[in-house]
Design an enzyme around this catalytic site. Structure first.
Site, short mmCIF file in Angstrom:
data_model
loop_
_atom_site.label_atom_id
_atom_site.label_comp_id
_atom_site.label_asym_id
_atom_site.label_seq_id
_atom_site.Cartn_x
_atom_site.Cartn_y
_atom_site.Cartn_z
N GLU A 73 0.82 -1.21 0.00
CA GLU A 73 0.00 0.00 0.00
C GLU A 73 0.86 1.27 0.00
OE1 GLU A 73 -2.74 -0.68 3.29
OE2 GLU A 73 -4.02 -1.86 1.98
N GLU A 90 -12.58 -1.36 11.83
CA GLU A 90 -12.53 -0.73 10.52
C GLU A 90 -13.67 -1.18 9.61
OE1 GLU A 90 -8.84 -1.31 8.43
OE2 GLU A 90 -9.56 -0.32 6.63
N ASP A 123 -8.48 -8.77 4.08
CA ASP A 123 -8.27 -7.64 4.99
C ASP A 123 -9.38 -7.48 6.02
OD1 ASP A 123 -7.15 -5.45 6.10
OD2 ASP A 123 -7.52 -4.08 4.43
#
Ligand code: GCV
Length: 651
Positions: A258, A365, A337
């Site tokens: 990332e 998240e 993820d």
């Protein structure tokens, strides 16, 4: 510093039979002072004595207890806590407090030894005070400088120690801005002050470091791990760190992921990169934790060959056995993820000659952002209990120590959910996830129910009936969240970037490698070897066969592994489309039930807690309704198939 919410340590033990304590130890350790302080805080009526103490703590030689374990015996009305080390005594004392507060007093004698050696919390705190994926206010460590609220750090350390955490990394794995320079001597004095507080609670401090620090901090023209000047840079940095903080734990690294640079930038392997840093740490017994969250985040959405789920296994499996002894690979629980539902990462079980840590995410998240309630322990347990199909069908919780060459260098880490909000976690109920994570790491066999019960008893003053009602809410909350968000593990139908709220195609035509491939005929990603990406073959034979075959693939993982028509009949008997409708209607109804129950608990909760929950549940209901309307409508439009129950679906 003001005293914030004391969370599950809010209830001191006031018992006239517990009035004296005695500590028998030859150790010279800051933890002895901690013990005394904790005795005074948790047992306010207590004073020190030299004999016949109500709480007698003694260091013993008893290898069964290991370095951190403890035994608590009750003799007449007195408690004896034995451990080999001061940290064991501290865990024993906090354990005794918990037993007395929760009323589980029929459990003596108690022998408690941690299931996992490393029980870690990772902070994604930035030096500017923000927290990546934080939902509870700013960083407790930084605010553009060091926050220097050491009282707060101490409160946090005791919360962590009380659930058995023994390692913490304080800064974001995306190491940016001034955080890149935390390894510099002038910043280390402040890091040390934080480290000292954690050390007094048996917690090792780690720093996340930027792989390119040799350039950004050292001014070199390269960060190539095989370059001698880069190696020299890190050797020097590590020497300085240990001269300031002798008890420093080591580094945590996110590389080639990332946007972060890494060994691939120099055509080196991840073993080259990790070993270079490990070499520098080795003389000081420092540990290098290297994350396996490495994938191409610049994929073409029309490229059906590349499968993000395969990346970690493809990169790290062939490096098994090539890492230095003080390297640990940190593996996210799922191959993508932290979704609400994913299969277990195929690396867990496949790696045999490399130290390993499993990584969870406590910060919510993708699981409701501490607005929506989602008790994560049931999900964590599914992962730990997953029988890998390798060697005697060992489960993940067994392979972590068994397949790591050094058992001491294995364990579990998770991303923290705390911040500057008065109650630490934004939602009061989200405290349970931090508590539950720690308790589960210490004892992998605790049930979700036991953990939730202990937390409720330690945190609130509820009648038995109310305790049951609250427990029911939390125990069903993960399923509820899954119901109104993601059907059958398809994943990533959330709003891009922020990952909260519904946006079904938000990631569909983007570069992140997370696609549902819904069209008029069906939905799901074909990851079979027969006709898809071949991800199924990364599992042991047992799971490969189960996942490869659409008829044996578990319903809840169906769309992760297969593309099926909307009319496909699940093992539950429902069709895929009907399952989508049913779960989304059901999810909303469940949230309405939670709101009703919460209102019934009002008189037994303090006003702040009640209002906090009320406000969060209200937002959760809005969120659930939005998801339901959007998902049901979208799939009705795609499939043209009506709801069997004839409920309202907007078009
Ligand atoms: C710290 C996900 C999150 C990122 C996070 C990353 C990681 O992609 O969205 O915010 O970065 O995981 O685990 O490194």
């Amino acid at each position: 510093m003001d005293i914030r919410d004391l969370c599950w340590l809010v209830k001191p033990v006031i018992d006239s039979a517990i009035k004296t304590y005695q500590i028998d130890t030859d150790s010279v350790s800051p933890m002895i002072d901690t013990l005394k302080r904790e005795l005074e805080e948790l047992f306010p009526m207590i004073t020190e004595t030299s004999e016949n103490a109500s709480i007698h703590m003694q260091e013993v030689n008893d290898s069964e207890l290991g370095e951190e374990g403890y035994r608590i015996e009750k003799v007449d009305c007195r408690y004896r806590i034995s451990a080999q080390r001061p940290c064991g005594l501290l865990y024993g004392l906090l354990g005794l407090h918990r037993i007395l507060v929760t009323g589980r007093t029929d459990s003596f004698p108690v022998t408690s030894i941690p299931s996992q050696a490393i029980r870690m919390i990772n902070h994604w705190d930035n030096f500017d005070g923000s927290v990546e994926r934080g939902y509870a206010g700013g960083s407790i460590f930084f605010d553009g400088k060091f926050r220097e609220d050491y009282g707060l750090v101490r409160q946090y350390a005791r919360l962590l120690a009380s659930v058995g955490i023994n390692a913490v990394s304080i800064n974001n794995v995306n190491v940016k801005g001034k955080a890149v320079f935390l390894i510099n001597k002038r910043m280390l004095a402040d890091v040390k002050r934080i480290a000292d507080i954690f050390t007094a609670y048996g917690i090792k401090l780690f720093l996340s470091v930027n792989f390119a620090a040799a350039m950004k901090v050292g001014g070199l023209h390269t960060a190539d791990p095989l370059d001698a000047s880069v190696q020299k840079f890190w050797t020097h940095i590590v020497e300085v760190i240990y001269s300031v903080i002798p008890e420093f734990g080591g580094f945590l690294v996110k590389a080639d992921s990332e946007g972060e640079s890494g060994p691939f930038t120099y055509n080196r392997t991840h073993a080259d990169g990790a070993n270079m840093l490990a070499c520098a740490l080795e003389p000081f017994h420092g540990i290098l934790i290297w994350r396996c969250f490495v994938y191409n985040c610049n994929q073409n959405w029309w490229d059906r060959e590349t499968d993000r789920a395969k990346a970690a296994y493809d990169i790290f499996c062939e490096l098994d056995g090539k890492f230095k002894d003080n390297v640990i690979l940190q593996i996210k629980n799922g191959p993508i993820d932290f979704q609400i539902r994913e299969p277990v990462s195929p690396l867990l079980g496949a790696l045999r000659r490399t130290n390993q840590i499993l990584e969870f995410q406590i910060t919510q998240e993708y699981t409701g952002q501490q607005v929506d309630l989602c008790y994560l322990v049931p999900m964590f347990k599914e992962v730990l209990d997953f029988k890998t199909g390798y060697e005697k069908d060992l489960s993940v919780k067994e392979i972590l120590p068994a397949f790591s060459p050094s058992k001491k260098l294995s364990g579990i880490a998770a991303v923290s959910n705390v911040g500057m909000d008065d109650n630490w976690t934004g939602s009061k109920l989200a405290q349970l996830n931090l508590y539950g994570y720690g308790r589960l790491c210490w004892d992998n066999d605790l049930s979700s129910e036991e953990i939730a019960t202990d937390w409720i008893r330690q945190t609130f003053y509820l009648s038995k009936e109310s305790e049951k009602q609250l427990r029911n809410i939390v125990l069903t909350s993960r399923d509820t969240y899954e119901d109104y968000t993601v059907p059958l593990s398809v994943g990533f139908m959330c709003r891009p970037g922020i990952h909260y709220g519904v946006d079904i195609d938000g990631y569909e035509y983007d570069r992140w490698g997370t696609y549902h491939y819904a069209d008029r005929d069906g939905i799901g990603r074909d990851r079979t070897i027969t006709s898809g990406t071949g991800f199924t073959r990364q599992y042991s034979d047992k799971w490969y066969k189960i996942y490869e075959n659409v008829n044996t693939c578990p319903d809840e993982l169906l769309l992760f592994f297969h593309h099926v028509p909307y009319t496909y009949r699940l093992q539950s008997g429902e069709t895929v489309i009907q399952h989508i409708y049913n779960t989304h209607f059901r999810g909303v109804e469940k949230v309405k039930e939670y709101i009703a129950v919460w209102d019934e608990l009002k008189d037994e909760l303090d006003e702040e807690t009640y209002q906090n929950g009320k406000e969060r549940f209200k937002r959760q209901l809005e969120n659930a309704m939005n998801w339901k309307e959007a998902i049901n409508t979208y799939f009705y439009r795609k499939s043209g198939i009506s709801d069997e129950a004839g409920r309202m679906i907007h078009c």
